[in-house]
Design an enzyme around this catalytic site. Sequence first.
Site, PDB file in Angstrom:
ATOM      1  N   ASP A   1      -1.753   6.607   6.306  1.00 53.92           N
ATOM      2  CA  ASP A   1      -2.786   5.688   5.832  1.00 53.92           C
ATOM      3  C   ASP A   1      -3.058   4.710   6.979  1.00 53.92           C
ATOM      4  O   ASP A   1      -2.228   3.854   7.270  1.00 53.92           O
ATOM      5  CB  ASP A   1      -2.283   4.956   4.577  1.00 53.92           C
ATOM      6  CG  ASP A   1      -3.251   3.878   4.085  1.00 53.92           C
ATOM      7  OD1 ASP A   1      -4.298   3.659   4.723  1.00 53.92           O
ATOM      8  OD2 ASP A   1      -2.944   3.253   3.045  1.00 53.92           O
TER       9      ASP A   1
ATOM     10  N   TRP B   1       0.826  -1.212   0.000  1.00 53.13           N
ATOM     11  CA  TRP B   1       0.000   0.000   0.000  1.00 53.13           C
ATOM     12  C   TRP B   1       0.856   1.256   0.000  1.00 53.13           C
ATOM     13  O   TRP B   1       0.530   2.234  -0.669  1.00 53.13           O
ATOM     14  CB  TRP B   1      -1.001  -0.005   1.158  1.00 53.13           C
ATOM     15  CG  TRP B   1      -1.963  -1.148   1.048  1.00 53.13           C
ATOM     16  CD1 TRP B   1      -2.092  -2.202   1.902  1.00 53.13           C
ATOM     17  CD2 TRP B   1      -2.906  -1.387  -0.010  1.00 53.13           C
ATOM     18  NE1 TRP B   1      -3.062  -3.068   1.450  1.00 53.13           N
ATOM     19  CE2 TRP B   1      -3.575  -2.597   0.293  1.00 53.13           C
ATOM     20  CE3 TRP B   1      -3.267  -0.694  -1.179  1.00 53.13           C
ATOM     21  CZ2 TRP B   1      -4.575  -3.124  -0.528  1.00 53.13           C
ATOM     22  CZ3 TRP B   1      -4.258  -1.230  -1.995  1.00 53.13           C
ATOM     23  CH2 TRP B   1      -4.895  -2.422  -1.675  1.00 53.13           C
TER      24      TRP B   1
ATOM     25  N   LYS C   1     -12.245  -1.845   6.550  1.00 55.91           N
ATOM     26  CA  LYS C   1     -11.420  -2.707   7.403  1.00 55.91           C
ATOM     27  C   LYS C   1     -11.713  -2.580   8.894  1.00 55.91           C
ATOM     28  O   LYS C   1     -11.465  -3.513   9.614  1.00 55.91           O
ATOM     29  CB  LYS C   1      -9.953  -2.502   7.097  1.00 55.91           C
ATOM     30  CG  LYS C   1      -9.712  -3.014   5.685  1.00 55.91           C
ATOM     31  CD  LYS C   1      -8.308  -3.038   5.258  1.00 55.91           C
ATOM     32  CE  LYS C   1      -8.231  -3.492   3.813  1.00 55.91           C
ATOM     33  NZ  LYS C   1      -7.673  -2.468   2.949  1.00 55.91           N
TER      34      LYS C   1
HETATM   35  C1  LIG Z   1      -7.011  -2.003   1.839  1.00 51.62           C
HETATM   36  C2  LIG Z   1      -6.019  -0.933   1.982  1.00 51.62           C
HETATM   37  C3  LIG Z   1      -5.937   0.124   1.061  1.00 51.62           C
HETATM   38  C4  LIG Z   1      -6.799   0.212  -0.173  1.00 51.62           C
HETATM   39  O1  LIG Z   1      -8.062   0.609   0.148  1.00 51.62           O
HETATM   40  P1  LIG Z   1      -9.186   0.825  -0.984  1.00 51.62           P
HETATM   41  O2  LIG Z   1     -10.300   1.393  -0.160  1.00 51.62           O
HETATM   42  O3  LIG Z   1      -9.479  -0.518  -1.567  1.00 51.62           O
HETATM   43  O4  LIG Z   1      -8.682   1.786  -1.986  1.00 51.62           O
HETATM   44  C5  LIG Z   1      -4.999   1.107   1.289  1.00 51.62           C
HETATM   45  N1  LIG Z   1      -4.179   1.065   2.350  1.00 51.62           N
HETATM   46  C6  LIG Z   1      -4.228   0.058   3.254  1.00 51.62           C
HETATM   47  C7  LIG Z   1      -3.289   0.078   4.417  1.00 51.62           C
HETATM   48  C8  LIG Z   1      -5.145  -0.966   3.104  1.00 51.62           C
HETATM   49  O5  LIG Z   1      -5.196  -1.970   3.987  1.00 51.62           O
END
Ligand SMILES: *Cc1c(COP(=O)(O)O)cnc(C)c1O
Length: 354
Positions: free
Chosen positions: A167, A100, A191
Amino acid sequence: MKKHNFSAGPCILPQEVIIKASEAVMDFNNSGLSLIEISHRSKEFVDVMEQARSLAIELLGLEGKGYKALFLQGGASTQFLMVALNLLEKRAGYLNTGTWSDKAIKEAKIYDDIYEVASSKSGNYNYIPKGFDIPEEYDYFHCTSNNTIFGTQIKEFPDCPIPMVCDMSSDIFSRQLDFSKFDIIYAGAQKNMGPAGTTLVVIKEDVLGKVSRHIPSMMDYKIHMNKGSMFNTPPVFAVYTSMLTLQWLKNLGGIEAIEKENEKKARLMYSEIDLNPLFKGYSSKVDRSMMNATFTLTNDDLKETFETMCHSAGINGINGHRSVGGYRASMYNALPLESVQVLVEIMSELENKA
Ligand SMILES: *Cc1c(COP(=O)(O)O)cnc(C)c1O
């Protein structure tokens, strides 16, 4: 049969949230209308949006500290470019801790110069680099708090001389941190908060307005902020469901309370991985994620037996990501301790059988 949902994302949500959300789809607050067929400008929905925004700020302990919460679309992946569009003038520093972060770097590079302050790529991202420098002249520093795929998590964030962007898609609201260290926090809902379709972005207002480029409206944090996160039609179902999860978390006692539960689950999971000779943890011990435990079997001949046992116990979603292999047990906020107990029992039963 009761399922034990270890899915990495979209993932398990609290049962009461699923029930309330489905009721609102049938009949929202006894209005005789569905949540998904009323105007997003109606008082009923504006109240939902405002509650979701303020609960996010409250749970993160950011009240009165100059932060605003937005619920945007396009997933965390859109934040990779939105962060750069809004903050990047000359150069930014990125910590590369996995897939990511790597994607975030790739998108930001479209706009300007990106410098990797450190990377754990050489170890296939099984650890978190430490002791790196963040140059003071950069526009911002970007990191990924929890590496969903590799099962590593930043335990201590650097004292950052420049704005820090994080993030937190896969560990937001799971542990206590000094969230005021960050200038922008973003997280895809699916998540730890709600269904896919919305992304929480928490922004310290004074970090904006410093770039010279013309930012397209949909990409401009300021515009979304000025419009109360309603510049265009928001994803009403995802925002409502996220609001329900945030209420659930607040009623449980907030992040402080859920962190204790998450610690119990992680301790149980990792102690089995460490004590059971049939399993081996993937990530470096000091950097282990409390959310995603990654591990492999030491003897591949047992794969089928292990997987059949898991399947018959109702365990779902533990296959590892293709870039790591093996298994990944995702233990997000809504996963009960009992589910981890069931998985751990199977692992020890396998040891007794072998
Ligand atoms: C799943 C994830 C993403 C991507 O998220 P989307 O909503 O599918 O764009 C980005 N960063 C992390 C740390 C993730 O676990």
